[in-house]
Design a protein around this motif. Structure first.
Motif, PDB file in Angstrom:
ATOM      1  N   LYS A  33       4.745   9.004  29.603  1.00  6.40           N
ATOM      2  CA  LYS A  33       5.281   7.822  30.285  1.00  6.40           C
ATOM      3  C   LYS A  33       5.343   8.037  31.795  1.00  6.40           C
ATOM      4  N   THR A  38       0.578   4.450  28.083  1.00  2.60           N
ATOM      5  CA  THR A  38       1.303   3.612  27.137  1.00  2.60           C
ATOM      6  C   THR A  38       1.151   4.117  25.704  1.00  2.60           C
ATOM      7  N   TYR A  39       0.264   5.086  25.514  1.00  7.26           N
ATOM      8  CA  TYR A  39       0.083   5.688  24.200  1.00  7.26           C
ATOM      9  C   TYR A  39      -0.485   7.093  24.352  1.00  7.26           C
ATOM     10  N   GLU A  72       2.544   5.097  20.207  1.00  7.36           N
ATOM     11  CA  GLU A  72       2.951   4.228  21.307  1.00  7.36           C
ATOM     12  C   GLU A  72       4.016   4.972  22.111  1.00  7.36           C
TER      13      GLU A  72
END
Length: 74
Positions: A33, A38-39, A72
């Motif tokens: 992050k 985002t994943y 995620e």
């Protein structure tokens, strides 16, 4: 334990984890992050249904005998 990761092809890859994902996943999540991902992606040879159930990762596809999963970032 130990975990290895890399950024390859614009993706955050979790390469190897020699311990409990429940310990490492929050750390890897925070790191991914902070880098703007985002994943995260990972490969395993373990049973895909069990791996999905135990880790919360989403099964994506098979790649040369390996199962590709996506987490995620939260």
């Amino acid at each position: 334990g130990i975990v290895t990761w890399e950024i390859k092809g614009g993706n955050f890859w979790i390469r190897h984890c020699s311990c409990d994902y429940k310990y490492w996943l929050p750390i890897l999540n925070s790191f991914a992050k902070s880098l703007g991902f985002t994943y995260a992606l990972t490969l395993t040879k373990r049973n895909p249904k069990a791996y999905e159930r135990l880790t919360g990762a989403k099964y994506i596809d098979d790649m040369d005998g390996w199962h590709l999963f996506k987490w995620e970032v939260f």
